[in-house]
Motif scaffolding. Sequence first.
Motif, PDB file in Angstrom:
ATOM      1  N   GLY A  50       0.782  -1.346   0.149  1.00 54.53           N
ATOM      2  CA  GLY A  50       0.019  -0.077   0.085  1.00 54.53           C
ATOM      3  C   GLY A  50       0.799   1.373  -0.149  1.00 54.53           C
ATOM      4  O   GLY A  50       1.991   1.206   0.111  1.00 54.53           O
ATOM      5  N   GLY A  51       0.013   2.339  -0.186  1.00 56.46           N
ATOM      6  CA  GLY A  51       0.881   3.526  -0.286  1.00 56.46           C
ATOM      7  C   GLY A  51       1.551   4.241   0.764  1.00 56.46           C
ATOM      8  O   GLY A  51       2.523   4.852   0.614  1.00 56.46           O
ATOM      9  N   GLU A  95       5.058   2.825   1.117  1.00 55.17           N
ATOM     10  CA  GLU A  95       5.581   3.028  -0.069  1.00 55.17           C
ATOM     11  C   GLU A  95       6.204   4.738   0.076  1.00 55.17           C
ATOM     12  O   GLU A  95       7.509   5.023   0.059  1.00 55.17           O
ATOM     13  CB  GLU A  95       4.736   3.070  -1.388  1.00 55.17           C
ATOM     14  CG  GLU A  95       5.214   3.379  -2.509  1.00 55.17           C
ATOM     15  CD  GLU A  95       6.106   2.390  -3.031  1.00 55.17           C
ATOM     16  OE1 GLU A  95       5.793   1.247  -2.797  1.00 55.17           O
ATOM     17  OE2 GLU A  95       6.816   2.703  -3.941  1.00 55.17           O
ATOM     18  N   LYS A 114      11.540   1.478  -7.927  1.00 58.92           N
ATOM     19  CA  LYS A 114      10.152   1.277  -8.603  1.00 58.92           C
ATOM     20  C   LYS A 114      10.083   2.176  -9.734  1.00 58.92           C
ATOM     21  O   LYS A 114       9.200   1.868 -10.607  1.00 58.92           O
ATOM     22  CB  LYS A 114       9.073   1.542  -7.475  1.00 58.92           C
ATOM     23  CG  LYS A 114       7.560   1.502  -8.269  1.00 58.92           C
ATOM     24  CD  LYS A 114       6.547   1.300  -7.242  1.00 58.92           C
ATOM     25  CE  LYS A 114       6.680  -0.072  -6.475  1.00 58.92           C
ATOM     26  NZ  LYS A 114       5.818  -0.045  -5.410  1.00 58.92           N
ATOM     27  N   ARG A 125      -3.449  -3.121  -4.919  1.00 60.65           N
ATOM     28  CA  ARG A 125      -3.697  -4.099  -3.992  1.00 60.65           C
ATOM     29  C   ARG A 125      -5.116  -5.063  -4.759  1.00 60.65           C
ATOM     30  O   ARG A 125      -5.694  -4.185  -5.369  1.00 60.65           O
ATOM     31  CB  ARG A 125      -4.081  -3.594  -2.788  1.00 60.65           C
ATOM     32  CG  ARG A 125      -2.725  -3.268  -1.965  1.00 60.65           C
ATOM     33  CD  ARG A 125      -3.228  -2.516  -0.609  1.00 60.65           C
ATOM     34  NE  ARG A 125      -4.000  -1.358  -0.812  1.00 60.65           N
ATOM     35  CZ  ARG A 125      -5.372  -1.302  -0.457  1.00 60.65           C
ATOM     36  NH1 ARG A 125      -6.090  -2.441  -0.057  1.00 60.65           N
ATOM     37  NH2 ARG A 125      -5.740  -0.166  -0.682  1.00 60.65           N
ATOM     38  N   LYS A 169     -10.633  -1.048  -6.225  1.00 67.16           N
ATOM     39  CA  LYS A 169      -9.664  -0.984  -7.169  1.00 67.16           C
ATOM     40  C   LYS A 169     -10.203  -1.589  -8.537  1.00 67.16           C
ATOM     41  O   LYS A 169      -9.613  -1.321  -9.687  1.00 67.16           O
ATOM     42  CB  LYS A 169      -8.055  -1.694  -6.948  1.00 67.16           C
ATOM     43  CG  LYS A 169      -7.649  -1.015  -5.559  1.00 67.16           C
ATOM     44  CD  LYS A 169      -6.979   0.069  -5.538  1.00 67.16           C
ATOM     45  CE  LYS A 169      -6.129   0.419  -4.133  1.00 67.16           C
ATOM     46  NZ  LYS A 169      -5.512   1.898  -4.424  1.00 67.16           N
ATOM     47  N   GLY A 203      -0.516  -7.397  -8.152  1.00 65.41           N
ATOM     48  CA  GLY A 203      -1.310  -6.634  -6.968  1.00 65.41           C
ATOM     49  C   GLY A 203      -0.398  -7.311  -5.647  1.00 65.41           C
ATOM     50  O   GLY A 203      -0.151  -8.382  -5.602  1.00 65.41           O
ATOM     51  N   SER A 204       0.122  -6.189  -4.957  1.00 69.30           N
ATOM     52  CA  SER A 204       0.816  -7.010  -3.515  1.00 69.30           C
ATOM     53  C   SER A 204      -0.307  -6.943  -2.524  1.00 69.30           C
ATOM     54  O   SER A 204      -1.521  -6.653  -2.534  1.00 69.30           O
ATOM     55  CB  SER A 204       1.583  -5.852  -3.150  1.00 69.30           C
ATOM     56  OG  SER A 204       0.943  -4.804  -2.659  1.00 69.30           O
ATOM     57  N   VAL A 260       7.305  -4.314 -10.882  1.00 66.74           N
ATOM     58  CA  VAL A 260       6.286  -3.346 -10.981  1.00 66.74           C
ATOM     59  C   VAL A 260       6.658  -2.383 -11.916  1.00 66.74           C
ATOM     60  O   VAL A 260       6.186  -1.752 -13.010  1.00 66.74           O
ATOM     61  CB  VAL A 260       5.944  -2.493  -9.658  1.00 66.74           C
ATOM     62  CG1 VAL A 260       4.968  -1.457  -9.831  1.00 66.74           C
ATOM     63  CG2 VAL A 260       5.033  -3.622  -8.746  1.00 66.74           C
ATOM     64  N   LEU A 266      -1.249   6.468  -5.792  1.00 61.51           N
ATOM     65  CA  LEU A 266       0.461   6.494  -6.129  1.00 61.51           C
ATOM     66  C   LEU A 266       0.571   5.782  -7.538  1.00 61.51           C
ATOM     67  O   LEU A 266       1.327   6.333  -8.167  1.00 61.51           O
ATOM     68  CB  LEU A 266       1.193   6.100  -5.146  1.00 61.51           C
ATOM     69  CG  LEU A 266       1.361   6.699  -3.716  1.00 61.51           C
ATOM     70  CD1 LEU A 266       2.112   5.739  -2.810  1.00 61.51           C
ATOM     71  CD2 LEU A 266       2.060   8.164  -4.055  1.00 61.51           C
ATOM     72  N   THR A 267      -0.243   4.973  -7.725  1.00 67.58           N
ATOM     73  CA  THR A 267       0.090   4.049  -8.914  1.00 67.58           C
ATOM     74  C   THR A 267      -0.064   4.715 -10.277  1.00 67.58           C
ATOM     75  O   THR A 267       0.455   4.708 -11.348  1.00 67.58           O
ATOM     76  CB  THR A 267      -0.747   2.867  -9.141  1.00 67.58           C
ATOM     77  OG1 THR A 267      -2.176   3.247  -8.819  1.00 67.58           O
ATOM     78  CG2 THR A 267      -0.288   1.609  -7.986  1.00 67.58           C
ATOM     79  N   GLU A 318       3.031   6.927 -10.695  1.00 68.25           N
ATOM     80  CA  GLU A 318       4.276   5.991 -11.035  1.00 68.25           C
ATOM     81  C   GLU A 318       4.110   5.758 -12.486  1.00 68.25           C
ATOM     82  O   GLU A 318       5.005   5.745 -13.328  1.00 68.25           O
ATOM     83  CB  GLU A 318       3.788   4.697 -10.508  1.00 68.25           C
ATOM     84  CG  GLU A 318       4.375   4.831  -8.726  1.00 68.25           C
ATOM     85  CD  GLU A 318       3.814   3.653  -7.869  1.00 68.25           C
ATOM     86  OE1 GLU A 318       3.971   3.626  -6.793  1.00 68.25           O
ATOM     87  OE2 GLU A 318       3.421   2.830  -8.334  1.00 68.25           O
TER      88      GLU A 318
HETATM   89  N1  UDP Z   1       2.281  -1.769  -5.176  1.00 70.12           N
HETATM   90  C1  UDP Z   1       3.379  -2.658  -5.492  1.00 70.12           C
HETATM   91  N2  UDP Z   1       3.062  -3.969  -5.716  1.00 70.12           N
HETATM   92  C2  UDP Z   1       1.930  -4.253  -6.120  1.00 70.12           C
HETATM   93  C3  UDP Z   1       0.743  -3.454  -6.113  1.00 70.12           C
HETATM   94  C4  UDP Z   1       1.122  -2.376  -5.535  1.00 70.12           C
HETATM   95  O1  UDP Z   1       4.489  -2.438  -5.091  1.00 70.12           O
HETATM   96  O2  UDP Z   1       2.003  -5.536  -6.529  1.00 70.12           O
HETATM   97  C5  UDP Z   1       2.531  -0.346  -4.832  1.00 70.12           C
HETATM   98  C6  UDP Z   1       2.211   0.567  -5.938  1.00 70.12           C
HETATM   99  O3  UDP Z   1       3.202   0.596  -6.873  1.00 70.12           O
HETATM  100  C7  UDP Z   1       2.250   1.667  -5.047  1.00 70.12           C
HETATM  101  C8  UDP Z   1       1.625   1.354  -3.785  1.00 70.12           C
HETATM  102  O4  UDP Z   1       1.757  -0.103  -3.729  1.00 70.12           O
HETATM  103  O5  UDP Z   1       3.146   2.236  -4.849  1.00 70.12           O
HETATM  104  C9  UDP Z   1      -0.096   1.456  -3.655  1.00 70.12           C
HETATM  105  O6  UDP Z   1      -0.320   2.769  -3.511  1.00 70.12           O
HETATM  106  P1  UDP Z   1      -1.682   3.432  -3.974  1.00 70.12           P
HETATM  107  O7  UDP Z   1      -1.789   4.950  -3.512  1.00 70.12           O
HETATM  108  O8  UDP Z   1      -1.884   3.290  -5.470  1.00 70.12           O
HETATM  109  O9  UDP Z   1      -2.932   2.586  -3.414  1.00 70.12           O
HETATM  110  P2  UDP Z   1      -3.226   2.052  -1.828  1.00 70.12           P
HETATM  111  O10 UDP Z   1      -2.750   0.521  -1.825  1.00 70.12           O
HETATM  112  O11 UDP Z   1      -2.397   2.863  -0.787  1.00 70.12           O
HETATM  113  O12 UDP Z   1      -4.671   2.066  -1.650  1.00 70.12           O
END
Ligand code: UDP
Length: 420
Positions: free
Chosen positions: A49-50, A53, A203, A233, A238, A263-264, A303, A324-325, A328
């Motif tokens: 999640g963000g 990050e 990243k 995620r 999403k 997705g992580s 990613v 953040l994506t 990115e």
């Molecule tokens: N992310 C990642 N791997 C994944 C999915 C997401 O590293 O498989 C990262 C993504 O690159 C971003 C962060 O997790 O930097 C997600 O932040 P975002 O603000 O988009 O969403 P959140 O998960 O905080 O709702």
Amino acid sequence: MLQPVAVGQKTLADYTHIVGRPLIEEIRELAEPLKGSRVVHLSATAFGGGVAEILYTLIPLMKDVGLDVEWQVIYGREEFFNATKLMHNALQGAPEDLSPEQWDTWRRYNEMNSRELTGGWDTCIVHDPQPAAMYSLVPEKARLWVWRCHIDVSTPNPDTIAQLLPYIREYPQSLFHVPSYVPEGMQGTVNIVPPAIDPLAPKNMALSPEDASYVCQQFGIDVDRPLMCQVSRFDPWKDPLGVIDAYRIVKEKLPTVQLALVGSMASDDPEGWDFFNATIAHAGGDPDIHILNNFNNVGSIEVNAFQSHADVVIQKSTREGFGLTVSEAIWKGRPFIGGNVGGIPLQVRNGISGYLVDSVEECAERSVDILQDPALGKALGRRGKEHVRANFLMPRYLRDYLKIFTAGLGSLPAVEQPAA
Ligand code: UDP
């Protein structure tokens, strides 16, 4: 019990060629009187999640300019994270509020963590609702308390926000991404500050097209055929299922298209696995849909490779605090399509640097437009990158925090350090 997180090292000077000298000098001037200032960030997780990050970049940069900064992750067990996930969803508008027992659980864990927090901080920055009650419990442990809200609370469940408000409204400083997220009744200074990405992190650093496609190939992508991609995620907000539906419409017109959903899994997100399985079921065994997560060894570089290689990057969220994506993907100069919600419109100028969509059909149509016209994609990507450079890179975010510390600490009397 509060878990300290080790962050790496970063040097602000390395960002000069990307964001320009005036911003770097402004940051150094702001940091000068804050040198040695003790700052602690409290968050619910150090992975996924963000929030995590951001902190992995922001904290090293805060240290580089002379602040004494730590990051501590609060203690919580499953019962706590079940409650806070429900709270997160309710604050983003879901109808189900926490039960009285779950509110008690949330308060109990906040009490435990508050007891564990040491004192003597100049500034304590509390991220998101999970640890939000800590200020009301141990205000004496820091001179300045800041609440950083990372989620979209523009249309919260009324019962949930009413219960949370007494814990957040008195923070002397708070930060929200956009004005519409600020709940009514906040009493301290409210700052409107969107977050940012780190252009030098693995990243986001520049990858050659060859390296990006080489990495994607290792995950089974046919790099000679078009690729749609969403990185996020596995979370209903999403809308990965909507992305699959859009891909299916695109595939009727362009049968060679592929889709990657990357997705992580976050440690504070118990729903993640169920939704991951639901996404796999929705894909129905289509060999051109690639569903990957961090347990497949998809880390930052991967990613980066997917975002850099994809012919169109999508973030079809139906609620999105910031996303953040989005920055990115756009920073990599890729054409971007995003849901017209939350923080996404801040980052994408519709029709200029990408497209904002309100439905699966629109998402599919725009994808086809981009996939059929590579020159269009290139132009969108180029303009998008400059918008991100001007607004959504980490040095700007660091400057905003330093301004808030200056304002917040300046208006407070110094306190004595409590005995250890
Ligand atoms: N992310 C990642 N791997 C994944 C999915 C997401 O590293 O498989 C990262 C993504 O690159 C971003 C962060 O997790 O930097 C997600 O932040 P975002 O603000 O988009 O969403 P959140 O998960 O905080 O709702």
